[in-house]
Design an enzyme around this catalytic site. Structure first.
Site, PDB file in Angstrom:
ATOM      1  N   HIS A   1      -7.032  -5.750  -1.971  1.00 17.10           N
ATOM      2  CA  HIS A   1      -5.870  -5.013  -1.470  1.00 17.10           C
ATOM      3  C   HIS A   1      -4.975  -5.906  -0.617  1.00 17.10           C
ATOM      4  O   HIS A   1      -3.836  -5.556  -0.342  1.00 17.10           O
ATOM      5  CB  HIS A   1      -6.362  -3.810  -0.661  1.00 17.10           C
TER       6      HIS A   1
ATOM      7  N   SER B   1       0.853  -1.187   0.000  1.00 16.02           N
ATOM      8  CA  SER B   1       0.000   0.000   0.000  1.00 16.02           C
ATOM      9  C   SER B   1       0.896   1.248   0.000  1.00 16.02           C
ATOM     10  O   SER B   1       1.702   1.412  -0.911  1.00 16.02           O
ATOM     11  CB  SER B   1      -0.967  -0.037   1.180  1.00 16.02           C
TER      12      SER B   1
ATOM     13  N   ASP C   1      -8.481  -5.253  -6.481  1.00 16.08           N
ATOM     14  CA  ASP C   1      -8.131  -4.091  -5.664  1.00 16.08           C
ATOM     15  C   ASP C   1      -8.627  -2.840  -6.369  1.00 16.08           C
ATOM     16  O   ASP C   1      -8.041  -2.401  -7.353  1.00 16.08           O
ATOM     17  CB  ASP C   1      -6.611  -4.032  -5.474  1.00 16.08           C
TER      18      ASP C   1
END
Length: 702
Positions: A671, A554, A639
Site C-alpha cells: 500500500h 488510498s 497491495d
C-alpha cells in the site's frame, strides 16, 4: 483506517530496515548522509538523506536516553539502523553501534549496565545483549524463524518475545505427493492481509532469562489459531508486564476467518505465567481494546478502547481498571477527541496521552481521580511519543511539516521544550523550507475547516504559482503537522507548488461529529470540503487558477478518481496512488470486511440499504464518462488492502477514453512505496507528470 496514515508515516522506518539482506558478511555500513543541496531546495535524494530518529528509551536511573537512527542508501537500495546514547539534557551523545545489520527494539537491561536488542547479524532476527557502551556483543537466542519483538520483565528474569507460527494448511498437507505444487487451497476469509498471504501468524512466547540465555520457552497461545499482536500494525507495545513480573497483559482478537474479517472486537487478556491461564479483562467491550499499560505500583491497568464493533475509526477512549477489584473507569467521557498514544506518569494517578487536536498531535495530562485534563504542549507540531522522567519532565519525539522527528525534552511547569538529538541539524540548516500557514476556511454547510497551506521557498506574492490540492487518506487520518518520506508537502513546495491540505470531513482532531460524517458518504460533504478549500485559495492573486492539480493516496486516491468526474474543469492534472476506483469491486476484493461494511455501509447487493446504495452510486468508475483531465495512476502489486487491479482499471479507463494517462506500477511494493530506489522513482515520476501539465513554461517532456 484508524489514523493509519500517521502510523504508517512512522512505520516507514521499520519497512526500510526490512529491505536489508540477512546473513553474515562484511557489508558496507550505511551511515549518516551528507547530501548535495542546490539553492536550498529539497529533492528526492535530499529527502532520503535524513536520519530517521525513533525508539527513545529512558535508562532505569533516568539519566540517559537510548535511541536509534535509520540511515538510507539509495545506491544500495537499503537502510541501516544504529543505536545512540545521550544524557537526558542531550549532552554526551554517543553512537554505540557501527554495524551493517541494524539494531532494533533496543531496551535497557540489568539496571542500565547492558542493552538488549534485535539484529539479524547471525542470519535471522535474534536477541543480542551488549554493554551500555556497545562493547561485548553476544547473541542470546537462536530461534529458527527469528524474533519480531521482545520485552523484558521488570525483575529481569523473564522475556516475552514474538515469533511467527504456522497458520492453516498448505496444499502439500492435503496432497503430500505434490510437494512442488504452488496452488493455495482456500476455504475461509482473511486468507490475505495488507501485503501477505496469511500462512503464518505471530504468537507471544514466554521464557526464563538468566542474563546469558533463555530457557523454558512456552507459547502463550499454544495450539490456538489467534494472532497476538494483531496484524498488521500491532507490536510489542500490545504487551504489558505486571510489576511483580508474574503476569502479562496482551491484546488479542480471538477470531479467525470470516469472523475475524467482519469484527474489530479485540480484548485484553491477563496471562498468569505460573498457572498458564488467562482472563479476559475487557469481556463485553465490543470494539478495539488495545495498548495495555500497567501503573507504577501494579494496581491499575490503563488501555485504549473503542465502543463499537466493526468501526475501526471510532473514538479511542481512555479506560483504567483496578486489577484487584475489576472496577473500570472511563476517564475521557467528557473529552471529544481520540487517543493515539498512552503512558503512565511516575505516580499512580497521572497519565499522559497524545491525540489529534485541531490539526496537530499534542500531549495531554489527565488525573485518574478527578478526570481533569490539561493540555501539556502547543504549537504547530506533532508529538509522537511520551517517556516521563517525572510528572513535570517528559522525553518525547516531535516533528512538523517542515522537520523530521527529533528527540526533545518538555519541562511542563516552565513550558519549555528543548531539542536534544539534533540528528538532522546540518541538512536542515542548508534547506529553505516553505512557509506553513493554517487557515480556517468556510464550508458549504457554514462550518470552519482548518486547511494547511504550504508556500514555495522564496515565495513572491507578486508571482503566480501552480497549486496542488492534497487529498488525505485513511479516510480518517488527520492532516496534522505530519512529516512523510513520500507524501511530503515541503518537497511539493520546493518544486514550485503551493500546497492546499484541508482537514476535510471525516478526520480526527475536530470532534466526533466531524469525524463520523464521512462514513457512508464518501461522495458527499467531504468532497464539497475539498472544493471549498481549493476554490477559496485559488482566489488569491498569487495562485495560478488555470493550473491546479489534485493528488492523493488510498482514500486520497479515491478522492482524486471521484474529483476527476465532478471537478467541472477546476483541475488540469491528477495523481492517484493506491485508490479505490470501483467500490463494488473493492467490497469483494478487500480483506478487512469490517472497514467496507462500516464505511461503505454494507454490500452492494443489499438493495434495501440506502446508505450502501448511496456509496455505490458514488463510485468513481461510474463517472468516467465525465473524465477530461490527464491522470497519473500508481499502485503496488503487493497491495492486498486495495488491489492493484483498481489502479489498472482506472488507468485503462482513462486510456480507452483517450485521456492522457500514465501508470506507475510496483511489482514488489504494497500500500506504500518503501524501498529507497522505488521511493525516488515515485517522486521523479510524480513531479515530471505535474510539471508537464501544470507548468506551461516547463521544458520537461512527458
Amino acid at each position: 483506517m484508524k489514523q493509519l496514515i500517521n502510523k504508517c508515516i512512522m512505520a516507514g522506518v521499520i519497512a526500510l530496515s526490512a529491505c536489508q539482506t540477512p546473513g553474515k558478511g562484511t557489508d558496507e555500513i550505511i551511515g549518516k548522509n551528507n547530501p548535495e543541496i542546490i539553492n536550498g531546495l529539497m529533492t528526492p535524494e535530499v529527502l532520503m538523506s535524513f536520519g530517521r530518529v525513533s525508539g527513545a528509551e529512558l535508562s532505569p536511573d533516568k539519566q540517559k536516553i537510548l535511541f536509534g537512527v535509520t540511515y538510507v542508501s539509495v545506491p544500495e537500495n537499503k537502510s541501516n539502523r544504529e543505536l545512540f546514547v545521550m544524557n537526558v539534557d542531550g549532552s554526551d551523545k554517543q553512537q554505540i553501534t557501527h554495524t551493517s545489520k541494524s539494531e532494533q527494539n533496543a531496551v535497557w537491561l540489568n539496571g542500565g549496565e547492558q542493552i538488549a536488542f534485535l539484529t539479524s547479524e547471525s542470519g535471522s532476527s535474534q536477541i543480542w545483549i551488549m554493554n551500555a557502551d556497545g562493547s561485548n556483543r553476544k547473541q542470546i537466542t537462536d530461534m529458527g524463524k527469528g524474533i519480531d519483538g521482545f520485552s523484558v520483565s521488570p525483575d529481569g528474569k523473564k522475556i516475552v518475545f514474538i515469533q511467527n507460527v504456522k497458520y492453516g494448511k498448505r496444499s502439500v498437507d492435503v496432497y503430500p505427493d505434490l510437494p512442488k505444487a504452488t496452488g493455495r487451497i482456500i476455504d475461509d476469509l482473511m486468507y490475505k492481509h495488507w501485503d501477505e498471504w496469511v500462512e503464518e501468524i505471530p504468537h507471544p512466547f514466554i521464557a526464563d532469562f538468566n542474563g546469558k540465555e533463555i530457557m523454558n520457552i512456552s507459547d502463550i497461545l499454544e495450539g490456538q489459531p489467534y494472532e497476538a499482536p494483531m496484524k498488521p500494525f500491532g507490536g510489542i507495545e500490545d504487551f504489558a508486564w505486571t510489576s511483580d513480573s508474574k503476569k502479562i497483559a496482551y491484546t488479542c482478537r480471538k477470531k479467525t476467518g470470516k469472523a475475524y474479517a467482519l469484527s474489530t472486537n479485540s480484548d485484553i487478556y491477563l496471562y498468569d505465567i505460573e498457572s498458564k491461564t488467562d482472563k479476559n479483562l475487557t469481556e463485553g467491550m465490543m470494539g478495539y481494546d488495545t495498548n495495555p499499560r500497567i501503573s507504577p505500583d501494579g494496581r491499575y491497568m490503563a488501555w485504549m478502547s473503542m465502543e463499537r464493533d466493526g468501526y475501526e475509526s471510532d473514538k479511542n477512549r481512555l479506560f483504567v481498571m483496578n486489577l484487584t477489584t475489576g472496577e473500570k473507569q472511563y476517564l475521557t467521557d467528557k473529552f471529544d477527541y481520540s487517543l493515539d498514544v498512552l503512558q503512565w506518569g511516575t505516580d499512580n494517578n497521572t497519565l499522559f496521552f497524545i491525540c489529534a487536536y485541531k490539526g496537530t498531535e499534542q500531549i495531554f495530562r489527565i488525573d485518574r481521580i478527578t478526570k481533569q485534563i490539561t493540555l501539556v504542549t502547543e504549537g504547530d507540531y506533532d508529538y509522537a511519543s511520551i517517556c516521563p522522567v517525572s510528572n513535570d519532565l517528559l522525553i518525547t519525539q516531535r516533528h512538523s511539516l517542515s522537520m523530521p522527528d527529533e528527540i526533545y525534552s518538555i519541562n511542563i511547569p516552565e513550558k519549555k521544550v528543548s531539542e536534544l538529538s539534533f540528528e538532522n541539524k546540518e541538512i536542515l540548516e542548508k534547506l529553505n523550507m516553505g512557509k506553513v500557514e493554517g487557515r480556517w476556511i468556510g464550508t458549504t454547510d457554514n462550518k470552519k475547516m482548518l486547511t494547511w497551506i504550504v508556500y514555495p521557498p522564496h515565495f513572491d506574492p507578486n508571482k503566480k504559482y501552480p497549486t496542488l490540492l492534497y487529498c488525505q487518506g485513511g479516510p480518517q487520518s488527520p492532516v496534522t503537522q505530519f512529516w512523510s518520506y513520500r507524501w511530503n508537502l515541503q518537497i511539493m513546495a520546493a518544486n514550485g507548488y503551493i500546497v492546499v491540505a484541508p482537514n476535510r470531513r471525516g478526520l480526527y482532531g475536530f470532534g466526533q461529529e466531524w469525524l463520523e460524517q464521512i462514513s457512508g458518504d464518501y461522495g458527499g460533504q467531504c468532497m464539497l470540503d475539498y472544493f471549498s478549500a481549493i476554490d477559496t485559495v485559488k482566489q488569491e492573486r498569487y495562485v495560478d487558477a488555470d493550473h491546479l492539480g489534485a493528488v492523493g493516496a488510498s482514500f486520497g486516491g479515491y478522492s482524486v478518481y471521484w474529483l476527476a468526474g465532478h471537478h467541472n474543469k477546476r483541475f488540469k492534472a491528477f495523481i492517484a496512488h493506491a485508490g479505490i476506483f470501483n467500490t463494488e469491486q473493492q467490497y469483494v476484493e478487500t480483506e478487512e470486511m469490517w472497514f467496507a461494511n462500516w464505511d461503505l455501509g454494507g454490500p452492494f447487493w443489499d438493495k434495501n440499504n440506502p446508505v450502501a446504495q448511496r456509496s455505490y452510486a458514488n463510485s468513481p468508475h461510474k463517472f468516467v464518462d465525465k473524465w477530461d483531465t490527464p491522470i497519473l495512476v500508481s499502485h503496488g502489486e503487493r497491495d492486498y488492502r486495495i488491489l492493484a487491479s483498481q489502479g489498472m482499471a482506472a488507468y485503462d479507463a482513462a486510456m480507452l477514453r483517450g485521456i492522457p494517462a500514465e501508470l506507475l506500477i510496483f511489482p514488489d511494493e504494497n500500500h506504500w512505496v518503501a524501498q529507497p530506489q522505488n521511493a525516488v522513482l515515485w517522486q521523479r515520476v510524480f513531479f515530471r507528470w505535474l510539471d508537464h501539465w501544470l507548468k506551461p513554461e516547463s521544458t520537461n517532456k512527458k
